[in-house]
Design an enzyme around this catalytic site. Structure first.
Site, PDB file in Angstrom:
ATOM      1  CD  GLU A  46      26.053  -2.108 -11.658  1.00 54.26           C
ATOM      2  OE1 GLU A  46      27.017  -1.536 -11.123  1.00 54.26           O
ATOM      3  OE2 GLU A  46      25.195  -2.758 -11.010  1.00 54.26           O
ATOM      4  NE  ARG A 207      -0.112   3.519  11.095  1.00 53.66           N
ATOM      5  CZ  ARG A 207       0.651   3.725  12.176  1.00 53.66           C
ATOM      6  NH1 ARG A 207       1.307   2.704  12.728  1.00 53.66           N
ATOM      7  NH2 ARG A 207       0.768   4.925  12.694  1.00 53.66           N
TER       8      ARG A 207
END
Length: 371
Positions: A46, A207
């Site tokens: 926000e 990975r």
């Protein structure tokens, strides 16, 4: 709200141990600000959106994927910031699962005259933060058991058929293995056992190449510290390997591993294996929200027998391995029986392989219902 959820989903690996949250500010049909939370940048979604919008936030509507906070933590309350910015409406996908603060942000905004709606795209928003909701209400990490199995429900060929040299045995194809990497990226920790390390010598790393704020913590259960110093996960350790051992593990092995910068923790032995609740408690205290179990038959069975699996993700290959193959889970039902326990189920295909996933319990079950 779709856009806010897209922003939240893009923060995977960057928000934990906080929830993934996205926010979009709209005024007169135009997006004036948007943002997502990244833990290391402090600002909640926000606040990121409000800073981008500036004075254009006055009179705007906020679309937020999780209830704006009402308490002081590392930052001030987001509910107060939205009130001060002059918003007139706030659409919230789901309430905060934290029972200590749930509903208070919504109450505060309504008391200030903001029109608040709750529940837009709630299912998608909840699914995004299953691990956070579970961890904050159950006080342990959310555990996902992942397994690649044959079409007849086995993990791997019998040892007699695998050869003497340790080498990964791949049941599934590259598309499924790519999906496993994405699962690793979305997890705080990955857990395996010494049997898997001795058989396959895996790295157990993320990975994907995608950004994450802290390394994937590789957790190894090794009661006697049998892991070779030449093992790939030991050689690649960089403050991202945590080994749990039993009280009678050899001291010289512990010293050798700790000299390599590996964290070692001793836990009790229970029912012939390391005490799993104690291990999960250690991980919770270290603020890991989610654990991905990628292990062998013994550890799979232990987690299932002790009712510590919250979600299962099963990749089925077309290969048949036969009844002499390694079981999916020692002392527990097979994968087909496990599927019958799912309270929700999803089927996907990755190349030639079929993925069946499901929840074994509702991560939000103890969270307050807010409207």
């Amino acid at each position: 709200m779709h856009r806010a959820l897209d922003l939240a989903e893009a923060s995977v690996g960057l928000a934990s141990p906080n929830p993934q949250v996205g926010c979009v500010l709209v005024r007169d049909g135009i997006v004036v600000g948007e943002g997502a939370h990244e833990y290391d940048r402090f600002d909640h979604a926000e606040i990121v959106a409000l800073k981008q919008a500036g004075t254009a936030s006055r009179g705007a509507t906020a679309y937020v994927t999780l209830e704006p906070c009402s308490h002081h933590g590392r930052t001030g309350p987001c509910a107060d910031a939205l009130i001060a910015a002059g918003l007139t409406r706030c659409v919230v996908a789901t309430g905060d699962p934290n029972p200590a603060v749930s509903g208070r942000g919504i109450e505060r905004m309504r008391a200030a005259g903001i029109d608040v709606e709750v529940g837009r795209l709630q299912a998608r928003a909840c699914n995004l933060n299953n691990a956070f909701a579970f961890s904050i209400t159950r006080h342990r990490p959310f555990v996902t058991l992942k397994a690649a199995i044959s079409v007849d429900g086995y993990l791997a060929p019998p040892p007699s058929q695998r050869g003497a040299e340790a080498a990964p045995f791949w049941l599934t194809g590259p598309e499924a293995r790519d999906e496993v990497q994405r699962l690793r990226h979305g997890s705080d920790a990955i857990l395996s056992g010494i049997g898997t390390v001795l058989a396959d010598d895996p790295l157990l790393t993320d990975r994907t190449g995608l950004a994450r704020r802290r390394p994937l913590m590789r957790v190894l259960l090794d009661s006697q510290l049998r892991v070779p110093l030449t093992a790939k996960l030991v050689q690649a350790a960089s403050q991202d390997l945590w080994i749990f051992c039993g009280p009678d593990a050899p001291l010289d092995r512990r010293i050798s591993l700790e000299r390599l910068g590996i964290k070692i923790s001793t836990v009790p032995v229970h029912r012939g294996g390391l005490d799993l609740p104690t291990i999960l408690s250690h991980l919770h205290q270290a603020r890991f929200l989610s654990v991905l179990v990628e292990a062998g038959s013994a550890i799979n069975g232990a987690f299932l027998r002790q009712n510590l699996v919250d979600q299962a993700i099963l990749f089925y290959a077309e290969t048949e391995l036969g009844p002499d193959a390694l079981r999916f889970a020692q002392g527990s039902d097979g994968p087909f029986a496990l599927e019958k326990r799912f309270i929700s189920m999803r089927k996907q295909t990755f190349g030639p392989d079929v993925c069946v996933s499901g929840l074994l319990r509702d991560p939000w079950a103890t969270a307050a219902t807010i409207s």
